[in-house]
Design an enzyme around this catalytic site. Structure first.
Site, mmCIF file in Angstrom:
data_model
loop_
_atom_site.group_PDB
_atom_site.id
_atom_site.type_symbol
_atom_site.label_atom_id
_atom_site.label_comp_id
_atom_site.label_asym_id
_atom_site.label_seq_id
_atom_site.Cartn_x
_atom_site.Cartn_y
_atom_site.Cartn_z
ATOM 1 N N TYR A 1 0.753 7.954 -2.073
ATOM 2 C CA TYR A 1 1.356 8.830 -3.040
ATOM 3 C C TYR A 1 2.380 7.705 -3.707
ATOM 4 O O TYR A 1 2.082 7.298 -4.945
ATOM 5 C CB TYR A 1 2.258 9.798 -2.527
ATOM 6 C CG TYR A 1 1.766 11.011 -1.718
ATOM 7 C CD1 TYR A 1 0.459 11.367 -1.765
ATOM 8 C CD2 TYR A 1 2.512 11.659 -0.765
ATOM 9 C CE1 TYR A 1 0.011 12.333 -1.107
ATOM 10 C CE2 TYR A 1 1.999 12.849 -0.057
ATOM 11 C CZ TYR A 1 0.782 13.099 -0.306
ATOM 12 O OH TYR A 1 0.350 14.093 0.338
ATOM 13 N N SER A 2 3.321 7.145 -3.002
ATOM 14 C CA SER A 2 4.108 6.368 -3.696
ATOM 15 C C SER A 2 3.595 5.030 -4.263
ATOM 16 O O SER A 2 2.606 4.369 -3.830
ATOM 17 C CB SER A 2 5.252 5.749 -2.846
ATOM 18 O OG SER A 2 6.027 6.857 -1.934
ATOM 19 N N GLU B 1 4.705 18.293 4.757
ATOM 20 C CA GLU B 1 5.436 17.331 5.201
ATOM 21 C C GLU B 1 6.666 17.598 5.463
ATOM 22 O O GLU B 1 7.550 17.272 6.411
ATOM 23 C CB GLU B 1 5.075 16.105 4.189
ATOM 24 C CG GLU B 1 5.612 14.765 4.755
ATOM 25 C CD GLU B 1 5.341 13.608 3.893
ATOM 26 O OE1 GLU B 1 4.678 13.961 2.618
ATOM 27 O OE2 GLU B 1 5.763 12.490 4.264
ATOM 28 N N SER C 1 2.364 4.738 5.373
ATOM 29 C CA SER C 1 2.153 4.821 6.855
ATOM 30 C C SER C 1 0.849 4.880 7.262
ATOM 31 O O SER C 1 0.278 5.628 6.767
ATOM 32 C CB SER C 1 3.064 5.974 7.304
ATOM 33 O OG SER C 1 4.320 5.806 6.575
HETATM 34 C C1 LIG Z 1 9.454 4.953 6.783
HETATM 35 C C2 LIG Z 1 8.946 5.552 5.633
HETATM 36 C C3 LIG Z 1 7.514 5.928 5.104
HETATM 37 C C4 LIG Z 1 6.996 6.150 4.025
HETATM 38 N N1 LIG Z 1 5.606 6.546 4.322
HETATM 39 C C5 LIG Z 1 4.923 6.882 3.049
HETATM 40 C C6 LIG Z 1 3.675 7.144 2.896
HETATM 41 O O1 LIG Z 1 3.003 7.372 4.101
HETATM 42 N N2 LIG Z 1 3.048 7.509 1.688
HETATM 43 C C7 LIG Z 1 3.848 7.293 0.683
HETATM 44 O O2 LIG Z 1 3.217 7.501 -0.424
HETATM 45 N N3 LIG Z 1 4.984 6.989 0.519
HETATM 46 C C8 LIG Z 1 5.757 6.610 1.830
HETATM 47 N N4 LIG Z 1 7.016 6.382 1.754
HETATM 48 C C9 LIG Z 1 7.676 6.433 0.510
HETATM 49 C C10 LIG Z 1 8.702 7.535 0.109
HETATM 50 O O3 LIG Z 1 8.169 8.533 -0.174
HETATM 51 C C11 LIG Z 1 9.650 6.725 -1.152
HETATM 52 O O4 LIG Z 1 10.390 5.705 -0.498
HETATM 53 C C12 LIG Z 1 10.548 7.715 -1.621
HETATM 54 O O5 LIG Z 1 9.671 8.813 -2.374
HETATM 55 C C13 LIG Z 1 11.735 7.189 -2.381
HETATM 56 O O6 LIG Z 1 11.021 6.355 -3.546
HETATM 57 P P1 LIG Z 1 11.397 4.923 -3.814
HETATM 58 O O7 LIG Z 1 11.539 4.258 -2.718
HETATM 59 O O8 LIG Z 1 10.659 4.529 -5.219
HETATM 60 O O9 LIG Z 1 13.058 5.060 -4.337
HETATM 61 P P2 LIG Z 1 13.486 5.569 -5.813
HETATM 62 O O10 LIG Z 1 12.566 6.575 -6.553
HETATM 63 O O11 LIG Z 1 13.418 4.277 -6.581
HETATM 64 O O12 LIG Z 1 14.952 6.016 -5.538
HETATM 65 C C14 LIG Z 1 16.016 4.979 -5.331
HETATM 66 C C15 LIG Z 1 17.211 5.894 -4.993
HETATM 67 O O13 LIG Z 1 17.402 6.596 -6.196
HETATM 68 C C16 LIG Z 1 17.727 7.879 -5.765
HETATM 69 N N5 LIG Z 1 17.200 8.939 -7.004
HETATM 70 C C17 LIG Z 1 15.892 8.516 -7.786
HETATM 71 N N6 LIG Z 1 15.731 9.606 -8.479
HETATM 72 C C18 LIG Z 1 16.830 10.341 -8.121
HETATM 73 C C19 LIG Z 1 17.344 11.674 -8.813
HETATM 74 N N7 LIG Z 1 16.300 12.350 -9.900
HETATM 75 N N8 LIG Z 1 18.287 12.238 -8.462
HETATM 76 C C20 LIG Z 1 19.205 11.737 -7.604
HETATM 77 N N9 LIG Z 1 18.953 10.412 -6.901
HETATM 78 C C21 LIG Z 1 17.770 9.854 -7.274
HETATM 79 C C22 LIG Z 1 16.986 8.026 -4.604
HETATM 80 O O14 LIG Z 1 17.397 9.081 -3.799
HETATM 81 C C23 LIG Z 1 17.174 6.633 -3.787
HETATM 82 O O15 LIG Z 1 18.402 6.570 -3.244
HETATM 83 C C24 LIG Z 1 7.686 6.109 2.892
HETATM 84 C C25 LIG Z 1 9.121 5.727 2.989
HETATM 85 C C26 LIG Z 1 9.739 5.478 4.150
HETATM 86 C C27 LIG Z 1 10.866 4.829 4.350
#
Ligand SMILES: Cc1cc2nc3c(=O)[nH]c(=O)nc-3n(C[C@H](O)[C@H](O)[C@H](O)COP(=O)(O)OP(=O)(O)OC[C@H]3O[C@@H](n4cnc5c(N)ncnc54)[C@H](O)[C@@H]3O)c2cc1C
Length: 383
Positions: A110-111, A226, A143
């Site tokens: 996804y991400s 999930e 992951s």
């Molecule tokens: C241990 C772990 C396992 C993971 N496993 C997977 C996986 O298997 N597959 C996969 O696809 N992804 C995975 N992820 C990714 C995870 O889904 C993303 O990290 C998460 O969705 C946040 O996206 P980002 O890291 O791009 O942060 P961003 O979207 O850039 O966010 C940065 C900060 O801004 C805040 N923010 C952003 N938009 C808003 C809003 N509209 N309102 C309020 N606050 C906001 C967020 O809460 C965060 O604090 C994993 C992450 C972790 C930590």
């Protein structure tokens, strides 16, 4: 005898006849599947037994008590659950049996580096080529990508429509030359998640789940499972088989169980965990789907708070030892791991802030966050 009691007896008898730790795992997995115990809440045509969700948990509890693997796919197997809810009859027949027998492993593609919370902004493209789609782009934080057979992929198939409408959901075969996986070193010392580079990777159209352009709604189903899973169980130890030490045990060993401040904190952490457990149980037994959805939406964010709170109290109990890690400092290492790994639940599967937005919009009915680009074609969005 109540239905539940009869079911319990049936599962116990079945396990007594079929399970022992020495049994060949593949043979056992096949037997669990044949007996319908892998996903008992699904209908018999989907390899289940048509039991209720609560009865399915009862089956899983009996398996867990016997130390037997193979139950609980109708809750914990995001791949199988998504195929079950959104796949075609052909996909169910082809993809479910190996998944339920534990023969096919999956990961979540996804991400992306530029699309996390705003996942609808994803840029990985899939273009139709005969019976296949050709995929190009990059995913991140994936992951378990190194062990996966399938990647549950969301990719952009139509950049000319608004961002949510041009996304399609696929089950991408991971073991192919177009998929390059680079592990990421995590703060816990592990490398569970990865970068995944997709260069002319191929996925058959037969592995498209839902219609082209309808991937966003399939994704909501998968994300719902999930969130529900993450609100229910969480990893708190470095080794998945190990049981995390209870805060009371930890305080007794550290000689501070008599400290009223510590006792208050332990009681609060226990209360939080207890309330979340009851809420989750209530959701699962509620015949009212709206009430259940509300309670489950709270579960993931509650679990995130519980994990951070428990880690904070554990750190306070062991004191300076929490700064030590590594096998030569098992107590400090376990507490440090707990504290660092708590972020898994507060970021993975959608951050706490995004969970709050979901609760605000979908549960409380507050107005949606403003998004000036919501209806603009993806191609015209600023990047
Ligand atoms: C241990 C772990 C396992 C993971 N496993 C997977 C996986 O298997 N597959 C996969 O696809 N992804 C995975 N992820 C990714 C995870 O889904 C993303 O990290 C998460 O969705 C946040 O996206 P980002 O890291 O791009 O942060 P961003 O979207 O850039 O966010 C940065 C900060 O801004 C805040 N923010 C952003 N938009 C808003 C809003 N509209 N309102 C309020 N606050 C906001 C967020 O809460 C965060 O604090 C994993 C992450 C972790 C930590």
């Amino acid at each position: 005898m109540t239905d539940d009691a009869a079911l319990r007896t049936e599962v116990r008898d079945w396990l007594a006849a079929n399970w022992s730790p020495e049994v060949d795992r593949e043979t056992f997995a096949a037997a669990v599947f044949e007996a319908g115990w892998t996903a008992p809440s699904w209908e018999p045509s989907c390899y289940g037994r048509g039991l209720t969700d609560r009865q399915s948990r009862l089956v899983a509890a009996e398996f867990a008590a016997a130390g037997a693997p193979g139950a609980g796919h109708d809750r914990a197997d995001l791949f199988a659950c998504t195929v079950h809810d959104c796949g075609s009859e052909e996909q169910k027949r082809r993809l479910l049996p190996p998944a339920l027998r534990g023969e096919s492993k999956w990961c979540l593609l996804y991400s992306e580096p530029g699309a996390g919370s705003d996942l609808a902004g994803l840029r990985t493209r899939a273009e139709r080529d005969g019976h296949d789609w050709i995929v190009n782009g990059q995913k991140v934080w994936t992951s378990f990508a190194t062990t996966a057979d399938y990647g549950m992929l969301v990719a952009r198939t139509d950049p000319d429509v608004p961002k949510h409408n041009g996304i399609t959901f696929f089950m991408l075969p991971m073991r192919q030359p177009g998929v390059e996986i680079r592990p990421i070193h995590q703060i816990t010392g592990e490398s569970e998640f990865n970068e995944v580079f997709l260069t002319d990777a191929r996925v058959p159209d037969a592995n498209r789940i839902g219609e082209p352009g309808a991937g966003w709604s399939v994704l909501q189903v998968a994300l719902g499972y999930e969130r529900r899973l993450m609100g229910d169980i969480a990893r708190t130890t470095r080794s998945r088989r190990e049981k995390s030490s209870d805060l009371v045990e930890l305080a007794r060993d550290a000689g501070c169980l008599g400290d009223s401040h510590i006792r208050q904190q332990i009681a609060r952490a226990h209360a939080l965990a207890g309330v979340n457990r009851w809420n989750t149980q209530r959701a699962k037994t509620s015949p009212d789907r709206a009430e259940a959805a509300t309670l489950l939406a709270l579960g993931k964010i509650a679990m995130s708070r519980i994990l951070h709170e428990t880690a904070r109290v554990a750190t306070e109990i062991v004191g300076a030892e929490a700064m030590l890690s590594g096998p030569e400092n098992p107590v400090g290492d376990a507490v440090t791991f707990r504290a660092l790994n708590a972020y898994f639940t507060s970021i993975g599967g959608g951050t706490d802030q995004i969970q709050r937005n979901i609760i605000g919009e979908r549960v409380l009915g507050l107005p949606k966050e403003p998004d000036p680009y919501r209806d603009a074609p993806f191609r015209d969005l600023p990047h």
